[in-house]
Each structure stands twice: as C-alpha cells, then as structure tokens.
Scaffold this active site. Structure first.
Site, PDB file in Angstrom:
ATOM      1  N   THR A 168      25.787  15.268   2.723  1.00  0.00           N
ATOM      2  CA  THR A 168      26.409  16.145   1.798  1.00  0.00           C
ATOM      3  C   THR A 168      26.346  15.628   0.406  1.00  0.00           C
ATOM      4  O   THR A 168      25.956  16.282  -0.520  1.00  0.00           O
ATOM      5  CB  THR A 168      27.793  16.394   2.242  1.00  0.00           C
ATOM      6  N   THR A 169      26.489  14.316   0.210  1.00  0.00           N
ATOM      7  CA  THR A 169      26.462  13.732  -0.863  1.00  0.00           C
ATOM      8  C   THR A 169      25.162  13.726  -1.555  1.00  0.00           C
ATOM      9  O   THR A 169      24.959  14.095  -2.591  1.00  0.00           O
ATOM     10  CB  THR A 169      26.851  12.168  -0.994  1.00  0.00           C
ATOM     11  N   TYR A 191      38.659  14.476  18.811  1.00  0.00           N
ATOM     12  CA  TYR A 191      38.866  13.375  18.925  1.00  0.00           C
ATOM     13  C   TYR A 191      39.572  12.731  19.865  1.00  0.00           C
ATOM     14  O   TYR A 191      39.385  11.391  20.247  1.00  0.00           O
ATOM     15  CB  TYR A 191      38.660  12.472  17.423  1.00  0.00           C
ATOM     16  N   ILE A 231      26.644  11.678  11.510  1.00  0.00           N
ATOM     17  CA  ILE A 231      28.186  11.585  11.068  1.00  0.00           C
ATOM     18  C   ILE A 231      28.043  10.336   9.999  1.00  0.00           C
ATOM     19  O   ILE A 231      27.847   9.211  10.421  1.00  0.00           O
ATOM     20  CB  ILE A 231      29.301  11.291  12.089  1.00  0.00           C
ATOM     21  N   GLU A 242      28.489  22.610   4.274  1.00  0.00           N
ATOM     22  CA  GLU A 242      29.304  22.993   5.679  1.00  0.00           C
ATOM     23  C   GLU A 242      30.726  22.885   5.434  1.00  0.00           C
ATOM     24  O   GLU A 242      30.924  21.905   4.777  1.00  0.00           O
ATOM     25  CB  GLU A 242      28.729  22.326   6.795  1.00  0.00           C
ATOM     26  N   ALA A 260      26.212   9.926   7.440  1.00  0.00           N
ATOM     27  CA  ALA A 260      24.631   9.630   6.674  1.00  0.00           C
ATOM     28  C   ALA A 260      24.503   9.927   5.171  1.00  0.00           C
ATOM     29  O   ALA A 260      23.886   9.235   4.615  1.00  0.00           O
ATOM     30  CB  ALA A 260      23.603  10.045   7.514  1.00  0.00           C
ATOM     31  N   GLY A 261      25.256  10.593   5.003  1.00  0.00           N
ATOM     32  CA  GLY A 261      25.456  10.935   3.432  1.00  0.00           C
ATOM     33  C   GLY A 261      24.829  12.071   3.020  1.00  0.00           C
ATOM     34  O   GLY A 261      24.515  12.517   1.890  1.00  0.00           O
ATOM     35  N   ASP A 271      23.596  21.017   3.452  1.00  0.00           N
ATOM     36  CA  ASP A 271      23.810  20.146   3.835  1.00  0.00           C
ATOM     37  C   ASP A 271      23.619  20.036   5.217  1.00  0.00           C
ATOM     38  O   ASP A 271      24.178  19.138   6.023  1.00  0.00           O
ATOM     39  CB  ASP A 271      24.924  19.346   3.296  1.00  0.00           C
TER      40      ASP A 271
END
Length: 378
Positions: free
Chosen positions: A192-193, A221, A187, A209, A189-190, A260
């Site tokens: 998708t970017t 959460y 979570i 995703e 980590a980049g 991703d």
C-alpha cells in the site's frame, strides 16, 4: 499512509561547465533527497547583486517524506559533492552550484537556519520563471499569489534567456504505458505504501483495499477455524464490490490506475485458511467472480522474507496482527509464488525488497523504479 511533501528547489551555477554542474546536481537530488517529478527549462541569467559570469538556472519539484531541515542538510552535502566551497566572505559570490529551498508544500517556516518560502523569491526572475515552467498548483502562503501573479508584480527587470530543456529523471520509466498496475505482497510487505508513492509520483489514480473495515479480521486471528470462512467470503465480496465500483469510475483505456491488490489474492489466502470442503465451495464462487474482473497490465509482487515481514508488522502496530506466526507468512509467500508460476498470461514482475526500505531510503525506492524500468524495456 501520509502523502509526500511537495518541495520546490532552485538551482544555479556560474563556474566551470555550468550545464554539467546543474545536471549532476539534479541527479544527486533525485538519488539522495527525493523523487524529482518535474524539471524546468535551463535559463541563462545575469548575475544578481554582483558582477560576474552569467548563471545557468533551473527549478525542480520533488516528492519526499523528509523534513525541510533535513532537506537543507542534504542539499548542502550535495553542493559539496558537486564542488562548492563556501567562503566566509559576506555578499554574493560566484559558485559552482547553488541549491535554494524555495517552498515546502504551502507552509511558512521561519527558523534561524531556514525561511520558507524563500524570502527573496518574489524579487528574482531567475527563480520565478523556471518555477512557472513547472506548472504547479501552488500559491505563495504569505502573498496569496501564484507564480504568474508574482511575476507580474516583480520589480526585477533582468533578461533571462531560455537555453534548453533537460530530461526529468522519471521520463525514462514509461509506466504510464500500462493503464492498470497492481502491487501485491504478503502481510507487511509495504504494497500500500509503495502503491500510494508510485501513484503520487506518476500522477495516477489509486485503488486501495479497505481491509481495516473487515469486522471478521480481529476475530479470525483469535479463532481461525471458526472465522476463516466468513472472513474469506467477506473479503471476496468486498474486493469484488470495491473493484467493480472503483474501476467503473475510470476509463481503463485512458486513465492510469495503481492498485495495492489484485482480486486473486482472495484465492491464495482462502487456500491457506479454509478446510478442504470449504475451499471447494469457495473456489466455485471465486471462479465466477474472477471471470468478470479486469486483469492488470502489470502485476508487481513485492517479495519479503518472513523475518522482515514480522518486523514490519510489529512496527505498524495493529494489535490483531501481532500474533501472526512466521509459518503462516511462509505459506502465503509460497501461495503467491505458485500462483505467479501458473499465470502464463499475466505480465508479472517479482521484486525482492527484503533488505529495502523505500520510505526512508530514496536509493531503495529508485531500485524499485529501476526494476520496473528494466521490465518495461524488456
């Protein structure tokens, strides 16, 4: 994640070793401004507006997140590095290197220091001919004409001779030999970017995703014990449905896809969040789904330490993520690394990006590309 800007630059040199000057300039642009996607042929063209040695000219298109004024500042610095010394004398002059910012997307910019599109581009064959080589879907936002149409009406009668073709910096990275590449990571980590950026630069189709649409995520959460099982089941169902739908649209033997995520992440998260009896049930369902899923040709895991992950999570500001504890991120990293060790048939590349920012720093992005290139060269 916003798309990158498409920027067209024109490069010229008529002093010293003109070809080396142009090549050195392109390398520096690729390292410091943005990813050079295409480079035109090199043209030898007569000096325009004054009497001097002929110029070597070319054009290139690059992708960047930078503003046009920042690009201009960086271009002036590169001119200095290559050796240009600007004279205060007015008028046209010979120069070791000249970088002109021709276009920034299809925007119109008129400021004291910068006019875009370049106000004289339509009158310069040494600008138009190289840009035509780039084969871009671009129209002049003022004249509403593409490059071929501008050439047809240009008054410039100069004779511009093609000399040679030079290599695009991305040509050494044969990423397209893989039809299906998956980026994974913890979570924040980049992934998708980076997946979007790679897809834009290498002209790939994306499979991204839809995590933000999961209604159980904010609830999880707040109360993990209660919502862990419905969360993981809904993720598995959604990932299976999305991958089935998206991959069905493409020809996995012809299209180049960048994702991703890989569906195995469902099992990694489930093992951490679910109670033992819930996990056994989940594993049975997962194994059925996993057998039907195409496997990526290259699986890239972006490793970041938990401290950096927490910084990224805070920066992107999703309210339901702000209380994620470091030990939860540690468990996810461990789960991924254990999974990777067990996958003898998966083509895996682990890249440590803990001290990298591949959006703000072009050199960090090139580090990632170099790791991929070395993996391919193998």
């Amino acid at each position: 994640m916003k798309s990158q800007h498409q920027v067209i630059l024109s490069i010229g040199s008529n002093q010293g070793n003109r070809l080396d000057n142009v090549k050195h300039c392109i390398e520096l642009i690729h390292q410091k401004i943005g990813t050079v996607i295409k480079v035109s042929k090199i043209y030898e063209t007569p000096s325009w507006g004054f009497d001097s040695d002929a110029f070597y000219n070319c054009a290139l298109v690059l992708h960047t997140y930078s503003s046009p004024h920042k690009i201009l500042t960086q271009a002036l610095k590169i001119e200095k590095i290559v050796g240009r010394i600007r004279s205060e004398d007015k008028g046209y002059q010979s120069r070791i290197i000249d970088i002109d910012l021709i276009a920034f997307n299809e925007e119109i910019i008129d400021s004291e220091k910068l006019q875009i599109p370049h106000p004289l581009m339509q009158d310069r064959k040494f600008v138009l001919l190289p840009i035509r080589d780039l084969d871009l879907d671009w129209k002049h936002p003022v004249f509403k004409k593409n490059i071929s149409e501008l050439l047809e009406i240009s008054s410039d009668q100069s004779v511009c001779e093609v000399l040679e073709t030079i290599e695009n910096p991305l040509q050494s990275i044969a990423l397209e030999q893989f039809n299906y590449v998956a980026f994974e990571g913890n979570i924040g980590a980049g992934k998708t970017t980076l997946a979007i950026k790679i897809a834009e630069d290498f002209n790939a189709k994306t499979v991204l995703e839809r995590f933000a649409d999961n209604p159980f995520l904010p609830k999880f959460y707040k109360d993990q014990n209660r919502y862990a099982f419905p969360l993981e089941m809904s993720f598995l169902a959604d990932r299976y449905q999305q991958l089935s739908d998206d991959l069905a649209q493409f020809d996995l033997f012809k299209d180049f896809l960048v994702a991703d995520y890989h569906i195995f992440k469902s099992l990694i998260f489930a093992k951490i969040t679910l109670a033992e009896d819930e996990y056994r049930l989940y594993r049975n369902l997962f194994d059925i789904v996993y057998r039907e899923m195409p496997k990526p040709d290259l699986y890239i895991y972006l490793y970041q330490n938990s401290e950096r992950l927490l910084q990224n999570i805070k920066k992107r500001g999703r309210s339901y993520e702000q209380k994620i504890p470091a030990d939860y991120l540690d468990k996810i990293n461990t789960g991924y690394l254990e999974y990777i060790k067990s996958q003898t048939e998966l083509n895996v590349l682990i890249i440590d990006v803990s001290d990298k920012d591949f959006v703000k720093n072009q050199e960090d992005y090139l580090f990632v590309l170099e790791e991929i290139r070395n993996k391919i060269a193998g």
